[in-house]
Design an enzyme around this catalytic site. Structure first.
Site, PDB file in Angstrom:
ATOM      1  N   ASN A  99      17.965 -25.738  24.930  1.00  0.00           N
ATOM      2  CA  ASN A  99      17.396 -25.167  26.135  1.00  0.00           C
ATOM      3  C   ASN A  99      15.886 -24.978  25.985  1.00  0.00           C
ATOM      4  O   ASN A  99      15.142 -25.033  26.953  1.00  0.00           O
ATOM      5  CB  ASN A  99      18.064 -23.799  26.351  1.00  0.00           C
ATOM      6  CG  ASN A  99      17.951 -23.302  27.759  1.00  0.00           C
ATOM      7  OD1 ASN A  99      17.529 -24.029  28.649  1.00  0.00           O
ATOM      8  ND2 ASN A  99      18.325 -22.072  27.968  1.00  0.00           N
ATOM      9  N   THR A 100      15.447 -24.766  24.744  1.00  0.00           N
ATOM     10  CA  THR A 100      14.017 -24.536  24.501  1.00  0.00           C
ATOM     11  C   THR A 100      13.198 -25.742  24.956  1.00  0.00           C
ATOM     12  O   THR A 100      12.102 -25.597  25.487  1.00  0.00           O
ATOM     13  CB  THR A 100      13.760 -24.276  23.009  1.00  0.00           C
ATOM     14  OG1 THR A 100      14.691 -23.293  22.547  1.00  0.00           O
ATOM     15  CG2 THR A 100      12.355 -23.776  22.776  1.00  0.00           C
ATOM     16  N   ASP A 132      28.872 -21.184  22.115  1.00  0.00           N
ATOM     17  CA  ASP A 132      29.705 -21.485  20.942  1.00  0.00           C
ATOM     18  C   ASP A 132      29.485 -20.486  19.803  1.00  0.00           C
ATOM     19  O   ASP A 132      30.428 -20.069  19.131  1.00  0.00           O
ATOM     20  CB  ASP A 132      29.411 -22.890  20.388  1.00  0.00           C
ATOM     21  CG  ASP A 132      29.669 -23.992  21.398  1.00  0.00           C
ATOM     22  OD1 ASP A 132      29.924 -23.668  22.569  1.00  0.00           O
ATOM     23  OD2 ASP A 132      29.613 -25.171  21.010  1.00  0.00           O
ATOM     24  N   ARG A 188      12.618 -10.756  37.581  1.00  0.00           N
ATOM     25  CA  ARG A 188      13.413 -11.923  37.963  1.00  0.00           C
ATOM     26  C   ARG A 188      14.677 -11.549  38.718  1.00  0.00           C
ATOM     27  O   ARG A 188      15.076 -12.239  39.655  1.00  0.00           O
ATOM     28  CB  ARG A 188      13.777 -12.715  36.707  1.00  0.00           C
ATOM     29  CG  ARG A 188      12.559 -13.384  36.137  1.00  0.00           C
ATOM     30  CD  ARG A 188      12.864 -14.183  34.920  1.00  0.00           C
ATOM     31  NE  ARG A 188      11.758 -15.096  34.676  1.00  0.00           N
ATOM     32  CZ  ARG A 188      11.702 -15.947  33.674  1.00  0.00           C
ATOM     33  NH1 ARG A 188      12.699 -16.007  32.803  1.00  0.00           N
ATOM     34  NH2 ARG A 188      10.684 -16.745  33.519  1.00  0.00           N
ATOM     35  N   HIS A 200      19.450 -17.360  32.027  1.00  0.00           N
ATOM     36  CA  HIS A 200      19.436 -16.778  30.676  1.00  0.00           C
ATOM     37  C   HIS A 200      20.582 -15.789  30.586  1.00  0.00           C
ATOM     38  O   HIS A 200      20.888 -15.094  31.543  1.00  0.00           O
ATOM     39  CB  HIS A 200      18.095 -16.057  30.461  1.00  0.00           C
ATOM     40  CG  HIS A 200      17.872 -15.601  29.051  1.00  0.00           C
ATOM     41  ND1 HIS A 200      17.168 -16.348  28.139  1.00  0.00           N
ATOM     42  CD2 HIS A 200      18.259 -14.480  28.404  1.00  0.00           C
ATOM     43  CE1 HIS A 200      17.126 -15.700  26.987  1.00  0.00           C
ATOM     44  NE2 HIS A 200      17.783 -14.561  27.123  1.00  0.00           N
ATOM     45  N   GLU A 245      18.809 -16.827  21.841  1.00  0.00           N
ATOM     46  CA  GLU A 245      19.620 -16.412  22.982  1.00  0.00           C
ATOM     47  C   GLU A 245      21.076 -16.110  22.605  1.00  0.00           C
ATOM     48  O   GLU A 245      21.786 -15.456  23.362  1.00  0.00           O
ATOM     49  CB  GLU A 245      19.555 -17.492  24.083  1.00  0.00           C
ATOM     50  CG  GLU A 245      19.935 -16.957  25.447  1.00  0.00           C
ATOM     51  CD  GLU A 245      19.803 -17.990  26.555  1.00  0.00           C
ATOM     52  OE1 GLU A 245      19.041 -18.968  26.385  1.00  0.00           O
ATOM     53  OE2 GLU A 245      20.475 -17.820  27.590  1.00  0.00           O
TER      54      GLU A 245
HETATM   55  P1  ADP Z   1      17.412 -20.789  21.546  1.00  0.00           P
HETATM   56  O1  ADP Z   1      16.492 -20.725  22.722  1.00  0.00           O
HETATM   57  O2  ADP Z   1      18.048 -19.492  21.244  1.00  0.00           O
HETATM   58  O3  ADP Z   1      16.778 -21.454  20.368  1.00  0.00           O
HETATM   59  P2  ADP Z   1      18.610 -23.203  22.624  1.00  0.00           P
HETATM   60  O4  ADP Z   1      19.532 -23.212  23.754  1.00  0.00           O
HETATM   61  O5  ADP Z   1      17.217 -23.680  22.829  1.00  0.00           O
HETATM   62  O6  ADP Z   1      18.625 -21.728  22.007  1.00  0.00           O
HETATM   63  O7  ADP Z   1      19.207 -24.085  21.444  1.00  0.00           O
HETATM   64  C1  ADP Z   1      20.528 -23.951  21.032  1.00  0.00           C
HETATM   65  C2  ADP Z   1      20.953 -25.252  20.404  1.00  0.00           C
HETATM   66  O8  ADP Z   1      22.210 -25.039  19.764  1.00  0.00           O
HETATM   67  C3  ADP Z   1      21.144 -26.405  21.374  1.00  0.00           C
HETATM   68  O9  ADP Z   1      20.404 -27.510  20.962  1.00  0.00           O
HETATM   69  C4  ADP Z   1      22.647 -26.676  21.325  1.00  0.00           C
HETATM   70  O10 ADP Z   1      22.976 -28.030  21.503  1.00  0.00           O
HETATM   71  C5  ADP Z   1      23.015 -26.198  19.937  1.00  0.00           C
HETATM   72  N1  ADP Z   1      24.424 -25.831  19.815  1.00  0.00           N
HETATM   73  C6  ADP Z   1      25.147 -25.066  20.639  1.00  0.00           C
HETATM   74  N2  ADP Z   1      26.418 -24.957  20.218  1.00  0.00           N
HETATM   75  C7  ADP Z   1      26.503 -25.676  19.069  1.00  0.00           C
HETATM   76  C8  ADP Z   1      27.555 -25.978  18.150  1.00  0.00           C
HETATM   77  N3  ADP Z   1      28.782 -25.523  18.330  1.00  0.00           N
HETATM   78  N4  ADP Z   1      27.265 -26.751  17.089  1.00  0.00           N
HETATM   79  C9  ADP Z   1      26.027 -27.253  16.897  1.00  0.00           C
HETATM   80  N5  ADP Z   1      25.007 -27.032  17.738  1.00  0.00           N
HETATM   81  C10 ADP Z   1      25.225 -26.245  18.810  1.00  0.00           C
END
Ligand code: ADP
Length: 631
Positions: free
Chosen positions: A179-180, A407, A459, A570, A599
């Site tokens: 998401n970043t 997850d 927001r 968010h 997050e």
């Molecule tokens: P943050 O802003 O907290 O860094 P993001 O949403 O930017 O969070 O990044 C979270 C990342 O974690 C994403 O790239 C997503 O694909 C990855 N992710 C989520 N669930 C899993 C999982 N079960 N195994 C591996 N990667 C995961």
């Protein structure tokens, strides 16, 4: 015919080397497809995606994208990737591309449509391969395993590597960034030396006075109010006029802006480290623009905006860390979906899961594991389970990529981790056409051309107001000062605002307000009156609907207008952590070896995260997690 459709459509011809020697692919001699070329259509974010698919009886031979008008550099790249993945895997069980969910799903829908016409068994093609007997189990060891390659994970991984740990960082997607990567926002941090270049106005002064006059809810708030009050006494005695900021003022705004639900201890740590985190990013390679800006939903002017040197604004929050991490020997594994965390003798020991190829993996962690899997904005079931604040979020779109499915929250819960603030889900107006995160030179309108909410509000207040409008949409108007002077004519996705940005449907660009009205269908007379009234408010310093940020008029051509929908943005809730980013159980005990950042965690921002604080959070707590897991 949509304007954007006229753009020369990307012609993508991808051929696969087909090995048909042993009639491979046909089950029991049964044909999988009726040989031929079929045209399928799917819905992208800007319009139809049309794909021509050629098959023989056993294989998908080639695909050609004959029509699409997705965002350049993002959507079209996603289409290319999805097509290639389908060809390579000869399956429809491919993952959406991070940040380009609509383009990905539209492509998948188009191919599915074509293959349906070819008589394919779509269910069989959708099944994820379990790798069969050939998928060998993967076992790897490292000091630290980080799950998730968004800003939090990348930061934690880099800090851990710098502390001398061997690091493996994994992501379930085939791209880093999560998401970043799609964040258009800036990073908040008080930097008084820079902020002093700007002026404070009466309304901002009134904001400070209002918060100082509140009854403190605890000792933290009382202490923060006392230091800000002392600062203001000195400021006033010296006759200062510059834009004031301090870490305690930042803390107060986070606490009040989140309705006192946030944990003041974590807020304190966040604010105290915010500027250090900005500097840390700079040292890692992020390049900041000079101006400190007011991010939408931030309630103050303390946003640091990255340049587009790393591709997009969001890329500047992830890719610099990745580059440094890899220099230090950190291993980035993509297509690795974590499913469980193993525990032995009261301590976490390994992450297990499955790769995109269907291979089971076990990643052993000698020192510890950092969960950085992001929020659950794209998980409709989880949203429904925990939402108590909004009427229903069942049909709400999300700004998050498909990967934000909570997850890490589920994996932590399995180990008894405590979840906090799960009911707080943030909605924001969103468009795939984004110009800037600052609202300095932006007015927000309804479809009748009227302003209906102070643009510098929280927001949740803005989203709630927008949901009350007749079409539940918002129309954001900017002028030259943002378009040319600040953005130099380029959107945050790198589109040329005059030529590539307008799509004639949701994004408009013109030399006059009248022309903007004509293109967008907003009544001109009302629009003109609204702009005149707003400009008069900038002059007088008093806005009829209470906007405090009255820095800029909307009075110079060219103009741009963006249609925004209200989407889930968010999720404030998640795993409870302490100040060392260690995950806690329901009794407040540490789960040994388990850390979390970003997050996926809860309890920092309370009921409402201020705009521009997500990046501050992921970098600050990512660093704390990375340093502590290495100890
Ligand atoms: P943050 O802003 O907290 O860094 P993001 O949403 O930017 O969070 O990044 C979270 C990342 O974690 C994403 O790239 C997503 O694909 C990855 N992710 C989520 N669930 C899993 C999982 N079960 N195994 C591996 N990667 C995961």
């Amino acid at each position: 015919m949509k304007k954007a459709m006229k753009r020369a459509s990307l012609v993508l011809l991808a051929l696969v080397m087909v090995l048909t020697m042993f009639g491979c692919g046909s089950r029991d001699g049964e044909a999988k497809f009726e040989a031929g070329t079929y045209t399928g259509t799917g819905e992208g974010i800007h319009g139809d995606i049309v794909v021509s698919v050629t098959v023989d009886e056993n294989e998908i031979l080639s695909m050609e994208v004959t029509e699409q008008s997705e965002t350049q550099g993002l959507g079209d790249t996603a289409i290319e990737k999805i097509v290639q993945d389908i060809l390579d895997s000869q399956s429809l069980a491919v993952d959406a591309v991070s940040g380009a969910t609509y383009s990905s799903n539209g492509t998948l829908a188009a191919v599915t449509d074509a293959l349906t016409q070819a008589g394919a068994d779509i269910d069989a093609l959708m099944e994820k391969s379990d790798g069969g007997d050939s998928a060998e189990a993967i076992v790897k060891d490292a000091d630290v395993i980080v799950v998730g390659t968004g800003g939090a994970g990348m930061t934690a991984a880099l800090e851990a590597a710098r502390a001398g740990s061997s690091v493996i960082i994994i992501d379930k997607m085939s791209f880093v960034g999560g998401n970043t990567l799609v964040a258009g926002s800036a990073m908040n941090a008080p930097e008084p030396e820079e902020q002093k270049k700007q002026e404070m106005d009466d309304v901002r002064m009134a904001t400070i006075e209002k918060i100082l006059a509140l009854d403190p809810v605890d000792d933290y708030m009382a202490r923060w109010q006392a230091t800000v009050a002392a600062d203001m006494e000195e400021y006033n005695a010296n006759g200062e006029t510059y834009l004031y900021d301090s870490t305690d003022w930042f803390k107060l705004q986070i606490y009040v802006g989140g309705d006192y639900v946030g944990n003041p201890v974590l807020i304190e740590l966040l604010a105290e480290n915010s500027l250090a985190s900005v500097k840390w990013m700079e040292e890692a390679g992020t390049i900041w623009k000079d101006d400190i800006v007011s991010v939408y939903g931030s309630t103050w002017t303390r946003g640091h905006n990255p340049t587009l040197d790393w591709g997009t604004a969001g890329a500047g929050f992830v890719l610099p860390q990745q580059a440094r991490l890899e220099e230090l020997g950190g291993e980035v594994l993509l297509g690795y979906k974590a499913e469980h965390i193993l525990m032995e003798d009261g301590r976490v020991t390994a992450v297990t899961g499955t790769t995109n190829d269907g291979a089971p993996f076990t990643l052993n962690a000698a020192k510890g594991i950092v969960l950085a899997t992001g929020g659950f904005g794209a998980n409709v079931e989880m949203r429904e389970e925990y939402n108590t604040e909004w009427p229903s979020l069942l049909n709400q779109k999300t700004t998050n990529p498909a990967s934000s499915t909570g997850d890490g929250i589920a994996m932590g819960k399995e180990l008894g981790a405590n979840l906090v603030g799960m009911e707080w889900i943030q909605l924001i107006p969103y468009s795939h056409k984004a110009l800037t995160a600052t609202i300095d030179g932006c007015v927000m309108l309804n479809k009748d051309g009227e302003r209906f909410v102070p643009e510098d509000e929280r927001r949740d207040v803005i989203a709630a107001a927008a949901l009350e409008t007749s079409d539940q949409k918002m129309y954001w108007l900017y002028d030259k000062k943002t378009i040319i002077d600040e953005l130099h004519g380029t959107s945050i996705y790198g589109e040329d605002i005059a030529t590539e940005f307008p799509d004639g449907e949701t994004a408009f660009y013109a030399d006059s307000i009248e022309e903007i009205a004509k293109q967008s269908g907003i009544p001109y007379e009302t629009l003109k009156k609204t702009i005149d009234d707003y400009n008069a408010a900038v002059d007088s310093g008093v806005d009829a609907i209470g906007r405090e940020n009255l820095k800029m008029k909307i009075d110079e051509a060219p103009f741009a207008l963006i249609t925004n929908e209200i989407m889930v943005h968010h999720t404030m809730g998640g795993l409870e952590i302490n100040t060392d980013a260690q995950v806690l159980d329901a009794d407040g005990n540490i789960i040994e070896g388990l850390y979390a950042a970003g997050e996926v965690t809860g309890g920092i921002h309370g009921s409402n995260r201020l705009g521009g604080n997500a990046i501050t959070d992921i970098v600050t707590y990512g660093r704390i997690a990375g340093i502590n897991v290495s100890k």
